[in-house]
Design an enzyme around this catalytic site. Sequence first.
Site, PDB file in Angstrom:
ATOM      1  N   LYS A  19     -11.761   2.402   5.831  1.00  0.00           N
ATOM      2  CA  LYS A  19     -11.035   1.194   5.404  1.00  0.00           C
ATOM      3  C   LYS A  19     -11.251   0.065   6.405  1.00  0.00           C
ATOM      4  O   LYS A  19     -11.514  -1.077   6.016  1.00  0.00           O
ATOM      5  CB  LYS A  19      -9.528   1.477   5.299  1.00  0.00           C
ATOM      6  CG  LYS A  19      -9.137   2.231   4.040  1.00  0.00           C
ATOM      7  CD  LYS A  19      -7.702   2.742   4.104  1.00  0.00           C
ATOM      8  CE  LYS A  19      -7.418   3.656   2.936  1.00  0.00           C
ATOM      9  NZ  LYS A  19      -6.175   4.424   3.063  1.00  0.00           N
TER      10      LYS A  19
ATOM     11  N   GLN B  41      -0.793   5.084   5.999  1.00  0.00           N
ATOM     12  CA  GLN B  41      -1.572   6.192   5.433  1.00  0.00           C
ATOM     13  C   GLN B  41      -0.691   7.416   5.183  1.00  0.00           C
ATOM     14  O   GLN B  41       0.064   7.837   6.048  1.00  0.00           O
ATOM     15  CB  GLN B  41      -2.718   6.547   6.393  1.00  0.00           C
ATOM     16  CG  GLN B  41      -3.687   7.602   5.887  1.00  0.00           C
ATOM     17  CD  GLN B  41      -4.514   7.142   4.686  1.00  0.00           C
ATOM     18  OE1 GLN B  41      -4.814   5.966   4.540  1.00  0.00           O
ATOM     19  NE2 GLN B  41      -4.859   8.068   3.820  1.00  0.00           N
TER      20      GLN B  41
ATOM     21  N   ASP C 144      -0.608  -1.100  -1.209  1.00  0.00           N
ATOM     22  CA  ASP C 144      -0.693   0.193  -1.905  1.00  0.00           C
ATOM     23  C   ASP C 144       0.055   0.153  -3.244  1.00  0.00           C
ATOM     24  O   ASP C 144      -0.140   1.011  -4.098  1.00  0.00           O
ATOM     25  CB  ASP C 144      -0.004   1.277  -1.050  1.00  0.00           C
ATOM     26  CG  ASP C 144      -1.000   2.135  -0.288  1.00  0.00           C
ATOM     27  OD1 ASP C 144      -2.111   2.348  -0.798  1.00  0.00           O
ATOM     28  OD2 ASP C 144      -0.635   2.599   0.807  1.00  0.00           O
TER      29      ASP C 144
HETATM   30  N1  GUN Z   1      -3.377   8.959   1.064  1.00  0.00           N
HETATM   31  C1  GUN Z   1      -4.193   9.314   0.030  1.00  0.00           C
HETATM   32  N2  GUN Z   1      -4.369   8.287  -0.815  1.00  0.00           N
HETATM   33  C2  GUN Z   1      -3.662   7.250  -0.313  1.00  0.00           C
HETATM   34  C3  GUN Z   1      -3.471   5.908  -0.722  1.00  0.00           C
HETATM   35  O1  GUN Z   1      -3.973   5.448  -1.763  1.00  0.00           O
HETATM   36  N3  GUN Z   1      -2.663   5.159   0.073  1.00  0.00           N
HETATM   37  C4  GUN Z   1      -2.093   5.638   1.205  1.00  0.00           C
HETATM   38  N4  GUN Z   1      -1.311   4.819   1.912  1.00  0.00           N
HETATM   39  N5  GUN Z   1      -2.254   6.874   1.624  1.00  0.00           N
HETATM   40  C5  GUN Z   1      -3.042   7.674   0.862  1.00  0.00           C
END
Ligand code: GUN
Length: 300
Positions: free
Chosen positions: A54, A98, A121
């Site tokens: 990311k 995350q 998100d």
């Molecule tokens: N862990 C797995 N997928 C995601 C996501 O789309 N967002 C976040 N914040 N954590 C994740």
Amino acid sequence: MTAKIIDGKEFAARVRGQVAEHVTRLKNDHGITPGLAVVLVGEDPASQVYVRSKGKMTVEVGMKSVEHKMDADTSETDLLKVIDDLNNDPDIHGILCQLPLPKHLDEDLIINSISPAKDVDGFHISNVGLLGTGQKSMVPCTPLGCLMMLRDHHGSISGMDAVVIGRSNIVGKPMAQLLLNDSATVTIAHSRTKDLADVVRRADIVVAAVGRPEMVPGDWIKEGATVIDVGINRLDAPEKGEGKTKLVGDVHYESCAARAGAITPVPGGVGPMTIACLLANTVTACCRANGLDEPEGLTA
Ligand code: GUN
């Protein structure tokens, strides 16, 4: 029928290209650089890989990337303080914490402490409610990526029969809501669904998001249906050599591709779209925060 392969890698590169153009415009015309902050608590190896990826792609599209890495035993108070500082930082337009978080932290409390306007998100209850009532919101990245691919392939999905297999807050539920908002007729199936095969056989669109390797066989797929495979499952692959593994989706690719009209592969389908949509959401959040027109085609 041989399915058209929906190339998520290529599609995601196109989305990132559009994001980069908007970032350039924001910088040149308004002196604004969109900023994304990612908070990682603990040392989960998969999460570390995602967060690194990311950060790299955020910088590649010209945005500011901030990473907060915190110890696995971080207290709720300390984590809430970091989020509060980011909520109040005018250079940060998107915040992502995350998941999964270490067990001692209350995931709902943490998610709902993120400012809804910066919740790239789309997990904050305000954004869930806005999406559920068809109002402007931040939309969860993976379902947004699936919707973009469906709209691109079909033009309109209005009136189509769609089934979403899986009812997670991250994918299944928001996916169903997005399909409904685009006027599809939506069924949400899950582990307790009776006659899942019959439910799937009626669908023009199948979105599989259950996290069970290759659980959807080809003979469940209606001839010509569109199959979106959200699953990413790692299996042992002794045929490739000792200790080797391979990635498979939630659908059995070969048999489903033989009946579908279009299908996303794993890897190279939905996966790359998730980060592209995170970047798109950050640009959208930045435009909204500054009272500017939102980028077209990058939101739901
Ligand atoms: N862990 C797995 N997928 C995601 C996501 O789309 N967002 C976040 N914040 N954590 C994740």
